[in-house]
Design an enzyme around this catalytic site. Structure first.
Site, PDB file in Angstrom:
ATOM      1  N   GLU A 151       5.336  -3.047  12.483  1.00 40.44           N
ATOM      2  CA  GLU A 151       4.117  -2.053  12.454  1.00 40.44           C
ATOM      3  C   GLU A 151       3.158  -2.977  11.438  1.00 40.44           C
ATOM      4  OE1 GLU A 151       1.514   0.277  11.963  1.00 40.44           O
ATOM      5  OE2 GLU A 151       2.592   0.285   9.949  1.00 40.44           O
TER       6      GLU A 151
ATOM      7  N   CYS B 203      -2.947   1.556   6.774  1.00 40.75           N
ATOM      8  CA  CYS B 203      -3.132   1.175   8.224  1.00 40.75           C
ATOM      9  C   CYS B 203      -3.614   2.366   9.160  1.00 40.75           C
ATOM     10  CB  CYS B 203      -1.848   0.826   8.787  1.00 40.75           C
ATOM     11  SG  CYS B 203      -0.207   1.868   8.525  1.00 40.75           S
TER      12      CYS B 203
ATOM     13  N   ASN C  71       0.871  -1.192  -0.005  1.00 36.64           N
ATOM     14  CA  ASN C  71      -0.094   0.089  -0.115  1.00 36.64           C
ATOM     15  C   ASN C  71       0.569   1.453  -0.226  1.00 36.64           C
ATOM     16  OD1 ASN C  71       0.721  -0.252   2.689  1.00 36.64           O
ATOM     17  ND2 ASN C  71      -1.154   0.382   3.715  1.00 36.64           N
TER      18      ASN C  71
END
Length: 493
Positions: free
Chosen positions: A247, A281, A149
């Protein structure tokens, strides 16, 4: 075009290599073919990186930083070209593509500056004629596993501090978006980064990623991806006593209080929920709104959502691009069905777009639910698509509780005119990032990026904090007394 590994300064194709098509999510066209590497390819890259790291660690940090300045310069010169490549392989609209490339440029210049800082500490010794200090030292070879992404921004968050810290790295980019890694490899090559410092190995996470995590020559793993995969990375890394930086997912919320500027809140929610087609995210997937303004906010959001243009991200007029692939569409649509089954009210969207250009790409309509309760799956689980849920609350305290009532803790936001509430929110919101009167996206590279709970394991990308992942602290004592001095024993008066 066939994308092959970049190892030890050379483009390498494995014997009998298999290749997979890289498709444009906007129209299904093949952009390139990418090599699907093996564990043996990872081993070759690690061995090259191990040899290179011994020399690279001895290069003064300001000299290592000079390469980052040059990398940043070339990225700046090629910003539009890089943005076009990014949009074609990932799908985000071109405006966002340019912004992501700019983030990489900013990271290059910022982390290059750390080459002349990278501060340690000096401190008084408890003993006479003795000097004490701490310094940062390189760790060795690091493995970088990045998502599709943000195919260049996240890679720069990881690779640039690794470089300036004196490490060498093997980067495994996402199979869906290898072209940005290819473009970055060409830049590394052009600036003359020494052979073996930067290595790129393409392939599946289950093969290349696993090989990186398991390889005894790799000391650090920095991973960005799903929480489920992150747990597996942590378990494998722990068994091998590696430093692991994670993450992972998010279930981010925008809180809108009764005193909020509703027009401002609407703009922030739209950008946070539907930018990158919700595939961030940090995307806003929950709007926690005070009951006094719920209906008005909902009405304004609905009006704006219906005006969003959806299509190929290279079109400057498009505001929402495609999602990454068919599998993503199926997952997103399954949550639309789940939300309706749970009793939420679908206000807009909730459909796979078809007809015309939509038949060739992967398009999902911007979707909004209302009458959502905090315990519903659509309010608890990461959807990773253009779907937002409205949750009504009666007080500031309830809003904080609902925000914190998920397993994730990446980003949160509150819209309010009350400065006291704003300060209480930044204290009480259990997320690694908090925005006041802004959406849940917009991180800047000079601050730490990461989250709490199911979002991470305590490490951070970006900012000076990134150096903590890619350097070790070393304490140094210099005794110039000419005699044995024993700490905690000979310091008594």
């Amino acid at each position: 075009m066939k994308l092959t590994n970049f190892v030890n300064g050379n483009w390498q194709q494995a014997e009998q290599a298999e290749f997979r098509s890289v498709l444009n999510p906007a129209n299904g066209e093949e952009l390139a073919q990418v090599q699907m590497s093996t564990a043996q390819d990872v081993d070759v890259a690690v061995k090259a990186a191990l040899i290179a790291q011994k020399k690279w660690a001895k290069v003064p940090a300001p000299k290592r930083a000079d390469y980052l300045y040059e990398i940043g310069r070339l990225m700046k010169e090629r910003k539009e070209q890089l943005a076009q490549v990014l949009t074609k392989e990932m799908g985000k609209v071109i405006e966002e593509g340019r912004g992501e490339v700019q983030e990489g440029i900013d990271m290059a210049y910022y982390m290059a500056g750390e080459g002349r800082r990278m501060f340690g500490e000096t401190t008084p010794s408890e003993l006479a004629d003795k000097f004490a200090m701490s310094i940062r030292s390189p760790i060795g070879v690091v493995g970088l596993i990045t998502p599709w992404n943000f195919p260049v921004a996240i890679a720069t968050w990881k690779s640039f501090p690794a470089i300036v810290g004196g490490n060498t790295f093997i980067w495994k980019p996402a199979t869906e978006t290898p072209m940005m890694a290819y473009e970055m490899a060409k830049i590394f090559e052009e600036v003359g980064l020494p052979e073996g410092v930067a290595n790129i190995v393409f392939g599946a996470g289950s093969v290349v990623g696993t090989a990186l995590i398991e390889h005894e020559g790799v000391r650090v793993i920095s991973f960005t991806g799903s929480t489920e995969t992150g747990r597996q990375v942590a378990e494998a890394g722990g068994r091998n006593l590696k430093k692991v930086s994670l993450e992972m997912g998010g279930k981010n919320a925008v809180i809108v209080m009764e005193d909020a500027d509703l027009d401002l809140a609407v703009e922030g929610i739209l950008w946070s929920a539907f930018g990158t087609a919700g595939q961030r995210c940090t995307a806003c997937s929950r709007v926690i709104v005070h009951k006094d303004v719920k209906e008005e906010l909902q009405k304004r959001l609905l009006k704006k959502i219906k005006t969003l243009t959806i299509g190929d991200g290279t079109d400057e007029t498009v505001k929402v691009g495609p999602v990454i692939n068919k599998k993503a569409i199926e997952k997103i649509h399954s949550y639309t069905n789940i939300g309706q089954q749970e009793g939420a009210t679908l206000l807009v969207g909730g459909e796979i777009l078809t007809g015309g250009i939509y038949d060739k790409g992967n398009y999902y309509a911007p979707t909004m639910f209302t009458d959502v309760t905090p315990d519903m799956r659509i309010a608890q689980e990461e959807i990773f698509g253009p779907v937002v849920s409205i949750i009504e609350v009666s007080s500031f305290e309830e809003a904080i509780d609902v925000n914190n009532g998920v397993i994730y803790g990446l980003s949160s936001s509150i819209y309010t005119a009350d400065v006291n509430r704003a300060f209480k929110a930044q204290r009480d919101l259990d997320t690694g990032i908090v925005y006041i009167n802004a959406g849940t996206t917009g991180a800047e590279i000079h601050l730490p990026f990461g989250g709490t709970k199911g979002t991470g394991n305590g490490h951070r990308d970006s900012g000076v904090a990134a150096l903590d992942v890619f350097t070790e602290w070393k304490s140094v004592y210099v005794d110039y007394s000419g005699k044995l001095q024993r700490a905690q024993i000979d310091n008594e008066a």
